[in-house]
Design an enzyme around this catalytic site. Structure first.
Site, PDB file in Angstrom:
ATOM      1  N   SER A  87      -2.161  -5.511   9.198  1.00 28.58           N
ATOM      2  CA  SER A  87      -2.220  -4.049   9.339  1.00 28.58           C
ATOM      3  C   SER A  87      -3.525  -3.593   9.966  1.00 28.58           C
ATOM      4  O   SER A  87      -3.968  -2.472   9.732  1.00 28.58           O
ATOM      5  CB  SER A  87      -2.058  -3.390   7.962  1.00 28.58           C
ATOM      6  OG  SER A  87      -0.784  -3.637   7.433  1.00 28.58           O
ATOM      7  N   LYS A 102       1.034 -10.680   7.286  1.00 32.66           N
ATOM      8  CA  LYS A 102       1.275  -9.305   7.695  1.00 32.66           C
ATOM      9  C   LYS A 102      -0.084  -8.736   8.062  1.00 32.66           C
ATOM     10  O   LYS A 102      -1.009  -8.723   7.240  1.00 32.66           O
ATOM     11  CB  LYS A 102       1.867  -8.469   6.570  1.00 32.66           C
ATOM     12  CG  LYS A 102       1.997  -7.001   6.994  1.00 32.66           C
ATOM     13  CD  LYS A 102       2.162  -6.023   5.860  1.00 32.66           C
ATOM     14  CE  LYS A 102       2.134  -4.593   6.420  1.00 32.66           C
ATOM     15  NZ  LYS A 102       2.188  -3.576   5.361  1.00 32.66           N
ATOM     16  N   GLY A 118       1.849  -4.600  10.781  1.00 27.60           N
ATOM     17  CA  GLY A 118       1.834  -3.535   9.794  1.00 27.60           C
ATOM     18  C   GLY A 118       1.635  -2.165  10.424  1.00 27.60           C
ATOM     19  O   GLY A 118       1.645  -1.165   9.727  1.00 27.60           O
ATOM     20  N   SER A 176       0.842  -1.196   0.000  1.00 24.76           N
ATOM     21  CA  SER A 176       0.000   0.000   0.000  1.00 24.76           C
ATOM     22  C   SER A 176       0.882   1.252   0.000  1.00 24.76           C
ATOM     23  O   SER A 176       0.563   2.242  -0.665  1.00 24.76           O
ATOM     24  CB  SER A 176      -0.912   0.004   1.229  1.00 24.76           C
ATOM     25  OG  SER A 176      -1.769  -1.113   1.198  1.00 24.76           O
TER      26      SER A 176
END
Lengths: 297, 297, 297, 297
Positions: free
Chosen positions: D167, D165, D190, D46
């Site tokens: 986030s 991961k 994250g 991102s």
């Protein structure tokens, strides 16, 4: 078979001054509403700041409304508490004071526990034990809970459940539930902006906040629909959208009360902490230009 | 300067039987909790089904807790209503019965109107007019409202606002607000799963539902943290996660009460319509295996 | 002044077999749709599984649609990517292949950055640099972004922006934006369940997934509306609700494709990972009973 | 058994000028990051504005990163597309260019169809057919989808799935999934604000946007944790919170790039329509005061 509640019901505001309710102003407002073709009045809804009232205040307002309403006007009392037993008690107290029906909001504090089974049990238990019929009250914006069409269809089979008031702001439930509810069931819209399309799709009428500031326009829209004057109804509906948006979505109950003041009713302040979230528009020079000023926002 | 509220506070459940409260069972539970190193008790929180109680029941429970709590244990009473004036009245009634502080949930029915300015005014007005200090209670899952760090920092400057109980389930507010709140401010965690990381980041302690079913484990975790035994604290925290998840997120208050029953406290049923949303696990053969059975889910 | 796009547009599905597109089946479906009174076809919308296609596949489908569509039918190509420059390039490639307009979904990956200013700049920049006009595509359920009425009104002033397709599932935007958009602006509904009430409130027509499985019924509803046969239109609309619900909300694109198979079109599987979220209903014995079987769910 | 990915991974930004990528500036940034104790680099996350890149640009950046990274640094490539087959192809292209692992975001366009079964099938199919191992990428804020702990535990059994991961901004998944994932599984955080508490609870490390602007501070925090200097780690973590908030939540990728510019890296503009949602703070007089200026907001 139940009797369907049809037409326009005004959602009444609660007049306050320095934190106290003003029964006289409440009486004055209703006396004015009596002039228009309305089906009845709702006490203790979201518009009435019900969550800010004490039980005594609720009963005073209900008694006052009952005494003041023109003959034949139905009185619907908001009686939903979170617990089953408190709601039964409040509903039967309202029955004793002459309410024609109770508006019972979906219990919602423990959102993750309010499963369809829990909600079904809640309404059936209450319906079994109350002396006036119930209208289920769905208000997803405030409660965070949306009932399924299936649940509403099932509940509406109960002889003491009239139907539903749906303030969701969309027409899904009307389309999905109403055709499958028993004949004579009541489906009242809570969104002034959906009155005309909702009526076209089979709604019984509406419980409308806008009806407190502009009862004659809501009544006129309903009448145009009944007469099949759909082009005029459409025009009036679209004209009402900005006003409805202003008094409900943009400014909430404080906006509705402001509009009452502009139109010669008693609006006054809300109870703390309910206050305008943004600055309300300046008052117009004449009362008749209410729609105009809101439309310009 | 205020006195910081530190340590583990048990969020008390309300014992019911056939819809009536059982003050004796409430007394029994507290007497058992008195054996453990707890900082105090919370009456009238979400765990206590406060929204289902009448005002009389709330006062009975508070009186009972005050009489039963071991000397030095703090009593925190949930007194938040939607309206400013009702909350002031309820808080001062709690003060009269000996509550040490009031837990005041964010008003939330009219969500779109509960701006930062409205919330600020709400808490400052109440703090000015109450005889015991306030703890702001943030419970976004049930209320749909999340306060900003800035608002909490500002409110905590008021001499009659102790701080906040945060049941958000994340650590953002703790990290963003606590370092900027005055010395002596209270930041209590509401999520049993965040006790250890939260304490490490500066939290004062917690108001924990899990503390009603497993007070000794919560007290032990706090003690391990105080002693700097971080590896052991981490292991205990991770062991508590499945249990905490079971008694709070998965099964809510009915799950917590079920766990109380398993562990020799009085749990009992919730008030209608609050009931288990899914089937609770079968009871284990011995009480000591509570954690085991929940962990297996 | 722009030319308003009116009537029913079928949102085309993309035929797959073992992960490959089948242009022949795509041609067959369109040839069948050509028999009905439809205004045109949409390629590369949500119904067409656009996010699962490669750019080459998109262009093949567009070329095929252009060649097969009956004369006068409009071809609308979904060309929205997240970035401004990629969307401009994709739109001009679609223009080269003969698309009449581009359907440009709101960029949404960085939700918190997609402010009204960012969205305004996005659409105005694209409109300035593309050789076919744009239709803004609002699909809040999939994107998490809802445009304001004010933004839509402003954007519709641009000579290269035709208007909007709104798949929100409610009528707010139609009511709040359409009366203030320039004459000749296009407002297409994306929700089959709102076709009749939306047309009554001034919508131009619809881009309808249901139109891929039941084009004749959608065309008939539009025709009943044009003729002012509102009672019949209402009955048909309400009959379509359960079917529409089944092929869109309940089962999504896999449900729509299943309905195509039942009705003699090529539906086939979706591309992985898109598959039915729940078991689809058993096929009925005759194709004509499609509505019946879905209605029973 | 898999090799756990531990330590701090910098989420790389993509340098642009007038809409074109600048491989030289990308090289320069990485060369500077090589000085610090980092575990590796993430391309196409991102932070890297992956959704705005063409496939060619993605491959150029990956090749550049592979050539520039100091020996032993792991290269993780974002390769998740919405469709299973496109993701497999993109992952194998990344493998050919030397990526050590692929970061595969949850497919999310058709949210209501992305059931646990669909997601499970998606990841297992991809893992079976790719030549480098996968890291599941959960980013609920952008995707609107949250995977269950159960799903992550199940998927992490696959020999070609390293782990996740996360986030999400909270620690639930770490607490609920990590203890039940196989030994050697990777759990990367994250959220820069949760680095210290997350490591304490067993996280393997982090993929951190803040690591692009302040790599030395992230590396230092990880080192303090490894050395058991928890008091210092806590202080550093709390100091990083306002900075992290500024470069991620408040200003998003544009904020992160702004911070890079202030600290002597190439940040530059984002690709349209990604731009600062609010005015960024004025630059401080000296580069070292970055934290200070952000903290003051």
């Amino acid at each position: 078979m139940q009797q369907e509640f049809t037409g326009i019901f005004t959602a009444l505001t609660t007049p306050f001054q320095e934190g106290k309710i003003l029964p006289d102003k409440f009486t004055d407002n209703i006396a004015k509403y009596n002039q228009y073709e309305l089906a009845g009045y709702v006490i203790g809804g979201s518009t009435g700041e019900n969550v800010y009232l004490t039980e005594n205040e609720r009963l005073t307002l209900l008694k006052t409304a009952k005494e003041t309403a023109a003959p034949g006007r139905k009185i619907i009392a908001g009686t939903g508490c979170e617990s089953t037993q408190n709601t039964i008690a409040a509903t039967n107290r309202a029955a004793d004071l002459g309410a024609d029906a109770a508006l019972v909001i979906l219990p919602h504090y423990y959102k993750s526990l309010m499963t369809t089974a829990a909600l079904k049990d809640y309404y059936l238990t209450i319906a079994d034990k109350t002396r006036i019929p119930l209208i289920i009250y769905s208000m997803p914006h405030n409660t965070g809970i949306t009932p399924s069409a299936k649940l509403i269809i099932e509940l509406s089979q109960h002889p003491n459940i009239l139907g539903i008031k749906d303030s969701s702001g969309n027409l899904s439930l009307l389309e999905e539930a109403k055709p499958f509810m028993p004949d004579g069931s009541t489906f009242l819209l809570g969104a002034g902006s959906l009155l005309f399309p909702g009526l076209l799709l089979g709604a019984s009428g509406g419980i409308i906040t806008l009806g407190a500031a502009a009862p004659e326009l809501c009544a006129q829209l309903y009448d145009l629909f009944l007469q099949g004057k759909y082009e005029e109804a459409k025009r009036l509906q679209l004209n009402l959208v900005p006003l409805n948006q202003a008094v409900t979505r943009d400014h909430g109950v404080p906006g509705a009360k402001y509009a009452l003041d502009l139109r010669g009713y008693y609006g006054g302040p809300c109870r703390s902490p309910c206050s305008p979230s943004t600055t309300l528009p300046k008052p117009p020079s004449t009362k008749s230009s209410l729609i105009l000023i809101f439309s310009k926002n």
